[in-house]
Every structure is written in structure tokens, then in C-alpha cells.
Enzyme design. Structure first.
Site, PDB file in Angstrom:
ATOM      1  N   CYS A   7     -23.112  -4.725 -13.998  1.00 58.39           N
ATOM      2  CA  CYS A   7     -22.132  -3.656 -14.208  1.00 58.39           C
ATOM      3  C   CYS A   7     -22.119  -2.699 -13.007  1.00 58.39           C
ATOM      4  O   CYS A   7     -22.998  -2.720 -12.150  1.00 58.39           O
ATOM      5  CB  CYS A   7     -22.438  -2.900 -15.493  1.00 58.39           C
ATOM      6  SG  CYS A   7     -24.009  -2.016 -15.451  1.00 58.39           S
ATOM      7  N   CYS A  31     -24.861  -4.768 -24.641  1.00 54.20           N
ATOM      8  CA  CYS A  31     -25.577  -3.625 -25.208  1.00 54.20           C
ATOM      9  C   CYS A  31     -24.682  -2.428 -25.484  1.00 54.20           C
ATOM     10  O   CYS A  31     -25.172  -1.345 -25.754  1.00 54.20           O
ATOM     11  CB  CYS A  31     -26.714  -3.223 -24.263  1.00 54.20           C
ATOM     12  SG  CYS A  31     -27.867  -4.580 -23.984  1.00 54.20           S
ATOM     13  N   CYS A  67     -21.436  -6.799 -20.688  1.00 53.61           N
ATOM     14  CA  CYS A  67     -22.672  -6.182 -21.162  1.00 53.61           C
ATOM     15  C   CYS A  67     -22.743  -6.253 -22.688  1.00 53.61           C
ATOM     16  O   CYS A  67     -21.847  -5.778 -23.376  1.00 53.61           O
ATOM     17  CB  CYS A  67     -22.724  -4.726 -20.689  1.00 53.61           C
ATOM     18  SG  CYS A  67     -24.119  -3.800 -21.362  1.00 53.61           S
ATOM     19  N   CYS A  69     -21.511  -7.952 -16.142  1.00 54.47           N
ATOM     20  CA  CYS A  69     -22.830  -7.982 -15.507  1.00 54.47           C
ATOM     21  C   CYS A  69     -22.788  -8.679 -14.154  1.00 54.47           C
ATOM     22  O   CYS A  69     -22.228  -9.765 -14.062  1.00 54.47           O
ATOM     23  CB  CYS A  69     -23.807  -8.689 -16.435  1.00 54.47           C
ATOM     24  SG  CYS A  69     -25.526  -8.552 -15.926  1.00 54.47           S
ATOM     25  N   CYS A  84     -29.707  -0.102 -15.205  1.00 55.79           N
ATOM     26  CA  CYS A  84     -29.349  -1.133 -16.171  1.00 55.79           C
ATOM     27  C   CYS A  84     -29.608  -0.612 -17.583  1.00 55.79           C
ATOM     28  O   CYS A  84     -30.760  -0.513 -18.021  1.00 55.79           O
ATOM     29  CB  CYS A  84     -30.149  -2.404 -15.904  1.00 55.79           C
ATOM     30  SG  CYS A  84     -29.724  -3.765 -17.015  1.00 55.79           S
TER      31      CYS A  84
END
Length: 118
Positions: free
Chosen positions: A77, A58, A56, A75, A86
């Protein structure tokens, strides 16, 4: 074009295909602002190239390699797989205020956004 850039292009396309297929399979949609989708897919591709797994993009990690091995944030996740949540806004249920109506994104647009970030 270097081998790394060529590999990144192939990985970007692979992550695009994964995201499209996963959205269709889960009945989720990309963010209404497709630049968000493009940035997330590019981040997944970069992590796949650098770490061998689509971690991920982010989240902040103290140790990305350890996180990859743990696989919680790879991902899709665990929160996405278990609860359809998400954090990246890549896969959104239709009732989400930020959900668009698309489950596809063009490779050309992904490259355009990637190049604009360079």
C-alpha cells in the site's frame, strides 16, 4: 480439488513469494507471531483471486472494487511504499516490538493456518 481451489493455492504461493521478496528488498521482517503473517498472506491471496488485486485484507471497505481501482490499499500500500508503515504487520522494521527475525514462511504453514480457519 476445484479449479478455484487450485487457483487459490497458486495465488497463495505467489503472495508468499511476493511477501518474502518484498521483506528482503525493504529490510523488513514478518511478525514474530507467524500466524499473523499467514492470515495476512491468505487474505491478500483471497483478494487477488476475488478482485484481481492483492487489496489489504486488514481494512473495511464500502466498495472493494473501487478501492482496487484507486490502488491506494493494494499491497504494498501507499503508506508502506512511502513510509514503511504496514497496518497489517506483514512488513515490520526490526525495531518494531512485534517484528520477528524471519523473512520466509513455509507454504505448508500457510496451508495449515488457512485450513484451521475453514
Amino acid at each position: 480439488m476445484t479449479a478455484q481451489n487450485n487457483n487459490s493455492g497458486k495465488t497463495l504461493e505467489a503472495m508468499k513469494n511476493f511477501a518474502e521478496q518484498y521483506a528482503k528488498r525493504t529490510g523488513t521482517y514478518f511478525c514474530s507471531d507467524l500466524s499473523v503473517t499467514a492470515v495476512v498472506i491468505e487474505g491478500l491471496a483471497r483478494h487477488k483471486d476475488e478482485l484481481g488485486s492483492p487489496l489489504c485484507p486488514c481494512r473495511h471497505y464500502e466498495d472493494k472494487e473501487a478501492e482496487v481501482k484507486d490502488s491506494f490499499w493494494n499491497c504494498p500500500c501507499v503508506p508502506m511504499r512511502e513510509r514503511n508503515e504496514c497496518h497489517c504487520m506483514l512488513f515490520l522494521p526490526s525495531e518494531n516490538d512485534f517484528a520477528g527475525d524471519k523473512q520466509n514462511i513455509s507454504l505448508e504453514y500457510l496451508h495449515e493456518v488457512k485450513n484451521s480457519m475453514a
